[in-house]
Motif scaffolding. Structure first.
Motif, PDB file in Angstrom:
ATOM      1  N   ASN A  30       4.176 -34.015 -46.856  1.00 46.93           N
ATOM      2  CA  ASN A  30       3.633 -32.990 -47.747  1.00 46.93           C
ATOM      3  C   ASN A  30       2.204 -33.346 -48.149  1.00 46.93           C
ATOM      4  O   ASN A  30       1.711 -34.444 -47.867  1.00 46.93           O
ATOM      5  N   ASP A  31       1.527 -32.391 -48.824  1.00 45.92           N
ATOM      6  CA  ASP A  31       0.135 -32.588 -49.223  1.00 45.92           C
ATOM      7  C   ASP A  31       0.017 -33.614 -50.348  1.00 45.92           C
ATOM      8  O   ASP A  31       0.957 -33.822 -51.133  1.00 45.92           O
ATOM      9  N   GLN A  74      -3.461 -33.148 -45.933  1.00 42.70           N
ATOM     10  CA  GLN A  74      -2.259 -32.497 -45.461  1.00 42.70           C
ATOM     11  C   GLN A  74      -1.442 -33.467 -44.617  1.00 42.70           C
ATOM     12  O   GLN A  74      -1.927 -34.550 -44.267  1.00 42.70           O
ATOM     13  N   ASP A 123      -2.781 -36.224 -41.985  1.00 40.79           N
ATOM     14  CA  ASP A 123      -4.143 -36.673 -42.267  1.00 40.79           C
ATOM     15  C   ASP A 123      -4.119 -38.137 -42.699  1.00 40.79           C
ATOM     16  O   ASP A 123      -3.092 -38.652 -43.159  1.00 40.79           O
TER      17      ASP A 123
END
Length: 321
Positions: free
Chosen positions: A94-95, A108, A111
């Motif tokens: 998840n972010d 995100q 990343d």
């Protein structure tokens, strides 16, 4: 607690203590495993976290799982740390957000971000803390990445280009590599360094003398690898010594062409193995013997490499010719 060695997986878990003590225990565990940091959490009950840590050569591999939390490293903590590192962090579920060098980045899934423990930072896991955190020695990072301090805190896109390659490779690393290495540790750390340099979009600065020799150095490296590939455990340092240049120069030259030392070495070894398996005059040599002749002394590793490069086991490749 067990000493940190290349053959030990260390574990911390809030499940070992009473619920009311879990956050305090976790803060202590994180400070023990990483560096001094402060933690807050929006989870009022049921807070739970764990971390596993393994050592891959000079690089620490940490896998964190647990509840949402906000993590800070403030000025008061900087002076208390006996040693410092860069940390390469990645989440896949998840972010989350991170702040260093005065700006916030929204990350995100997949990343990555490089953090410098010599500077203040904070990051927020609003849903879960499930994270890969690689502890990288400062000198090691500086040997791969130009001006890493400036890149600290900047988002590395984990879904395109070299960032995607770095993310995919990093996410395969686990603390269990400390006890079950699929390849020599230095091969894995070299691969990580090369991908980090490419994903950061950096070139390692060359000295004037290295710049003058850069035109033919790539050819020299290729020739040296073709000469020395049969040596088990061949490293970039060995090739550099053969060429009388620095190991850093070898990596830099390869990175400029989008190559890594392990990739070029494996390509060379498997090209020779393919030829030997294809020609009847080598049939008197067993599969394991061919592996030895191309520098792969571990038969199971040779078979894995054949599956990857040839699409089948060496015995199957020999039968189908």
């Amino acid at each position: 607690m067990a000493a940190r060695t290349a053959a030990v997986i260390e574990k911390w878990s809030t499940g070992l203590v009473e619920p009311e003590r879990r956050l305090d225990y976790w803060i202590g565990a994180v400070c023990e495993c990483f560096l001094e940091m402060d933690i807050t959490t929006p989870v009022r009950s049921g807070f739970d976290c764990s971390v596993q840590r393994g050592q891959l050569d000079t690089i620490g591999i940490n896998r964190v799982e647990g509840s949402a939390q906000h993590v800070y490293r403030r000025k008061a903590s900087l002076g208390r740390s006996a040693s410092n590192y860069y940390y390469l962090l990645c989440k896949t579920d998840n972010d989350w957000t991170v702040m260093q060098n005065g700006h916030w980045s929204i990350l995100q899934p997949h990343d990555l971000v490089l953090l410098d423990s010599r500077r203040c930072y904070e990051f927020n896991f609003p849903v879960t803390a499930n994270t890969l955190s690689l502890e990288l020695p400062i000198a090691w990072v500086e040997s791969w990445v130009t001006d890493p301090e400036r890149r600290a805190g900047q988002r590395i896109d984990g879904r395109t280009g070299w960032g995607a390659a770095l993310s995919a490779f990093a996410c395969q690393l686990s603390p269990h590599l400390a006890v079950d290495l699929p390849l020599p540790a230095q091969v894995l750390t070299d691969q990580l360094g090369g991908l980090l340099a490419l994903a950061a979009g950096s070139e390692i600065p060359a000295t004037p003398s290295e710049q003058r020799e850069a035109g033919n150095l790539l050819d020299q490296i290729g020739r040296a690898i073709r000469l020395l590939y049969a040596e088990p455990g061949l490293t970039a340092a060995s090739v550099a010594e053969h060429l009388r240049v620095s190991e850093r120069t070898v990596h830099r030259c390869l990175n400029k062409s989008g190559l890594t030392f392990s990739g070029v070495l494996n390509d060379c070894r498997m090209a020779v193995a393919r030829r030997m398996l294809s020609e009847a005059r080598f049939d008197h040599i067993g599969v394991g013997g061919i592996g030895l002749r191309v520098g792969l002394s571990d038969p199971s590793h040779f078979i894995r490499q054949c599956r990857r490069y040839l699409g089948m086991t060496p015995a199957a490749f020999r039968r189908q010719r």
